[in-house]
Motif scaffolding. Structure first.
Motif, short mmCIF file in Angstrom:
data_model
loop_
_atom_site.label_atom_id
_atom_site.label_comp_id
_atom_site.label_asym_id
_atom_site.label_seq_id
_atom_site.Cartn_x
_atom_site.Cartn_y
_atom_site.Cartn_z
N ARG A 164 -9.94 28.52 -9.96
CA ARG A 164 -11.11 27.87 -10.54
C ARG A 164 -12.36 28.73 -10.38
NH1 ARG A 164 -11.42 24.41 -13.56
NH2 ARG A 164 -12.97 23.08 -12.60
N ARG A 204 -13.41 20.72 -26.41
CA ARG A 204 -12.03 21.21 -26.49
C ARG A 204 -11.06 20.06 -26.72
NH1 ARG A 204 -11.91 25.74 -21.74
NH2 ARG A 204 -13.87 26.71 -22.36
N TYR A 255 -14.05 19.54 -2.91
CA TYR A 255 -15.18 20.36 -2.47
C TYR A 255 -15.71 19.75 -1.16
CZ TYR A 255 -17.31 16.73 -5.44
OH TYR A 255 -17.62 15.53 -6.04
N ARG A 262 -24.68 26.18 -20.48
CA ARG A 262 -24.36 27.47 -19.83
C ARG A 262 -24.66 28.57 -20.83
NH1 ARG A 262 -18.56 26.09 -16.77
NH2 ARG A 262 -19.28 24.14 -15.84
N GLY A 318 -13.27 15.77 -7.41
CA GLY A 318 -13.54 15.23 -8.75
C GLY A 318 -12.97 16.12 -9.81
N VAL A 320 -15.59 12.76 -13.22
CA VAL A 320 -15.67 11.78 -12.12
C VAL A 320 -15.88 12.53 -10.81
CG1 VAL A 320 -14.06 10.23 -13.30
CG2 VAL A 320 -13.20 11.73 -11.53
N TYR A 360 -17.41 26.17 -4.89
CA TYR A 360 -17.42 25.09 -3.90
C TYR A 360 -16.03 24.53 -3.55
CZ TYR A 360 -18.20 22.47 -8.37
OH TYR A 360 -18.17 22.00 -9.65
N LEU A 412 -8.46 22.10 -20.86
CA LEU A 412 -9.17 20.92 -21.36
C LEU A 412 -10.06 20.34 -20.28
CD1 LEU A 412 -6.53 18.87 -23.37
CD2 LEU A 412 -8.22 20.48 -24.21
N GLY A 413 -9.80 20.71 -19.04
CA GLY A 413 -10.60 20.16 -17.94
C GLY A 413 -10.01 20.60 -16.62
N GLY A 438 -11.13 19.53 -8.50
CA GLY A 438 -10.55 19.79 -7.19
C GLY A 438 -11.43 19.23 -6.10
N LEU A 479 -15.61 28.04 -9.78
CA LEU A 479 -16.81 27.66 -9.02
C LEU A 479 -16.52 27.82 -7.53
CD1 LEU A 479 -17.07 24.60 -11.31
CD2 LEU A 479 -18.94 26.25 -11.15
N ALA A 506 -13.82 17.40 -14.26
CA ALA A 506 -14.61 17.26 -15.49
C ALA A 506 -13.76 17.74 -16.65
CB ALA A 506 -15.90 18.07 -15.41
N ASP A 534 -23.28 22.02 -14.60
CA ASP A 534 -22.14 21.15 -14.32
C ASP A 534 -22.64 19.85 -13.69
OD1 ASP A 534 -22.36 21.43 -11.49
OD2 ASP A 534 -20.18 21.67 -11.25
N GLY A 535 -21.73 18.87 -13.54
CA GLY A 535 -22.15 17.55 -13.08
C GLY A 535 -21.92 17.32 -11.60
N THR A 536 -21.15 18.18 -10.98
CA THR A 536 -20.82 17.97 -9.56
C THR A 536 -22.07 18.14 -8.69
OG1 THR A 536 -18.66 18.87 -10.07
CG2 THR A 536 -19.21 18.65 -7.75
P1 HAM Z 1 -15.36 23.70 -15.25
O1 HAM Z 1 -13.96 24.20 -15.16
O2 HAM Z 1 -16.45 24.68 -15.21
O3 HAM Z 1 -15.50 22.64 -14.08
O4 HAM Z 1 -15.50 22.84 -16.57
C1 HAM Z 1 -14.61 21.79 -16.87
C2 HAM Z 1 -14.24 21.83 -18.36
O5 HAM Z 1 -15.42 21.83 -19.16
C3 HAM Z 1 -13.50 23.10 -18.78
O6 HAM Z 1 -12.11 22.98 -18.52
C4 HAM Z 1 -13.78 23.13 -20.27
O7 HAM Z 1 -12.91 22.27 -20.97
C5 HAM Z 1 -15.19 22.57 -20.34
N1 HAM Z 1 -16.18 23.65 -20.46
C6 HAM Z 1 -16.71 24.41 -19.46
N2 HAM Z 1 -17.59 25.30 -19.95
C7 HAM Z 1 -17.63 25.11 -21.30
C8 HAM Z 1 -18.34 25.72 -22.39
N3 HAM Z 1 -19.23 26.70 -22.19
N4 HAM Z 1 -18.10 25.27 -23.65
C9 HAM Z 1 -17.21 24.27 -23.87
N5 HAM Z 1 -16.53 23.65 -22.90
C10 HAM Z 1 -16.71 24.05 -21.62
C11 HAM Z 1 -16.65 22.01 -13.77
O8 HAM Z 1 -17.62 21.99 -14.48
C12 HAM Z 1 -16.57 21.24 -12.47
N6 HAM Z 1 -17.90 20.63 -12.21
C13 HAM Z 1 -15.49 20.18 -12.51
C14 HAM Z 1 -15.42 19.36 -11.28
C15 HAM Z 1 -15.89 18.11 -11.09
N7 HAM Z 1 -14.91 19.76 -10.13
C16 HAM Z 1 -15.03 18.79 -9.22
N8 HAM Z 1 -15.67 17.79 -9.81
#
Ligand code: HAM
Length: 392
Positions: A236, A288, A265, A90, A281, A107, A240, A259-260, A263, A238, A283, A58-60
């Motif tokens: 969620r 999707r 952290y 992943r 932030g 973001v 953090y 789709l994303g 929250g 994760l 993502a 992830d980008g966080t």
């Molecule tokens: P996440 O919910 O793990 O959050 O991923 C965000 C979005 O990335 C998901 O809603 C989904 O659309 C897409 N996604 C995740 N895993 C996959 C996968 N294996 N294949 C296709 N799409 C995928 C985060 O990653 C957090 N870092 C978001 C965040 C940013 N929270 C705070 N800042």
């Protein structure tokens, strides 16, 4: 392009993240209770000096690591607003909506505890989808601060009582490491238990400060006209997260409808070695989103403003016209071959071009081009020298 200009308007600057980091960065950020760690979803390897490295899941984590390491709080105005668009990795079982390599656009807003920031980040997400012609549901919850959860967990355990034994192995483990994640369990029997009326919700355990934070966020969203659904089970995946959590959900997508999401952290910067700094932030999952756009009746994907059609012998005039139009900021596709007018019009139509510029020998000799409105079919002539001005 749409994301770049939108993020720019909200004051976000792009960050280029490294493809891999020391494994510890992710272990400490996404958390021991997250699926990424528990289900061994990280691509981890050892480098020639024996150091453990991991492809970014992830980008966080990487953004916060960069914030701490480069002391961005000293060199940029706070809060620091950064955005990224890149692939993540992943090790999951590939299926509809889940890939092992996938793009996210995200973001991170680091250095503010204000609910105004929560509302702005969420509004940015809403506007991002609007610009694509999508209208996912906004699901919203607060999971409080670590102290709230310390009060909540014993109450949850007590309410579960004997039923703990009926839960799956994963939920037994979650009960120890991150009980909120039990609400995410995909096992039908567990879901029934966790949705039961006797199960307390974290919202009932929020301290006054967390309650007020959430209420203030809701007031601002209401003032902004951003609709949301209270999602008391949204936790969620994760570890953090603190306080605000949200997801953009499109039920028409079928099984993987998120789709994303994102929250707050507020503890992560400190966890990764910085001073206590609240942050938040989101993502968005690009694969999707593309899937959703393919399925929508009015796809707002990329389409050219102008498709340049030309007939035999006019390649130079056509490419020069296309380049001039692009210099003026238009999205232009120039036909690569002098096929029949009808064949080229078909391509322009299939690409969803707004207008076509038609260059035939007769027109060019008279110093004009034909502009065709691809929706109505209306055509008119303009001087070649005034083409850019006319179309931009
Ligand atoms: P996440 O919910 O793990 O959050 O991923 C965000 C979005 O990335 C998901 O809603 C989904 O659309 C897409 N996604 C995740 N895993 C996959 C996968 N294996 N294949 C296709 N799409 C995928 C985060 O990653 C957090 N870092 C978001 C965040 C940013 N929270 C705070 N800042």
């Amino acid at each position: 392009m749409a994301a770049r200009s939108l993020f720019d308007r909200y004051g976000y600057r792009r960050i280029e993240l490294p493809i891999f980091e020391h494994t510890e960065v992710f272990d400490r950020s996404v958390g021991q209770g997250s699926d990424i760690v528990v289900q061994k979803q990280m691509y981890t390897f050892t480098d020639p000096r024996g150091r453990s490295l991991t492809l970014r899941p992830d980008g966080t984590a990487g953004t916060v690591r960069a914030f701490v390491e480069h002391r961005l709080d000293g060199s940029m105005p706070m809060p620091v607003r950064l955005w990224y668009f890149c692939p993540f990795f992943r090790y999951e079982r590939p299926q509809q909506g889940i890939d092992r390599q996938f793009f996210q656009v995200g973001v991170e807003c680091i250095g503010t505890a204000s609910p105004v920031a929560d509302a702005e980040v969420i509004a940015l997400g809403v506007q991002f989808f609007e610009s694509l012609g999508l209208q996912p549901h906004l699901l919203l919850n607060s999971i409080g601060c670590p102290e709230d959860r310390q009060r909540y967990i014993p109450a949850l355990r007590e309410a579960l009582g004997d039923r703990i034994e009926d839960l799956c192995d994963d939920c037994h483990r979650r009960l120890g490491s991150n009980p909120l994640r039990m609400f995410d369990c995909k096992v039908a029997a567990d879901r029934r238990i966790m949705r039961g009326d006797e199960i307390p919700r974290i919202s009932e355990f929020l301290c006054d400060a967390c309650k007020e934070h959430h209420a203030a966020l809701q007031r601002i969203l209401e003032a902004l006209g951003v609709p949301w659904k209270d999602a008391v089970d949204l936790v969620r995946g994760l570890d953090y997260y603190t306080r605000t959590v949200f997801e953009f959900d499109l039920p028409s997508l079928g099984t993987r409808t998120s789709l994303g999401g994102g929250g707050r952290y507020d503890g992560l910067v400190e966890e990764l070695g910085g001073s206590p700094t609240p942050a938040l932030g989101f993502a968005m999952g690009v694969t999707r989103i593309l899937e959703a756009l393919r399925g929508s009746k009015d796809p707002a994907g990329w389409r050219p403003d102008v498709y340049v059609i030309w007939l035999e012998g006019l390649a130079e005039v056509a490419t020069a016209a296309a380049i001039d139009l692009r210099r003026a900021g238009l999205r232009v596709v120039c036909a690569d071959e002098a096929k029949s007018l009808r064949a080229q019009l078909r391509v322009a139509d299939r690409m969803g071009a707004v207008r076509a510029v038609i260059l035939g020998p007769d027109e060019v000799q008279r110093g004009v081009a034909t502009i065709r409105d691809m929706t109505t079919g209306d055509q008119r002539e303009v001087a070649l020298s005034g083409l850019v001005e006319d179309l931009s």
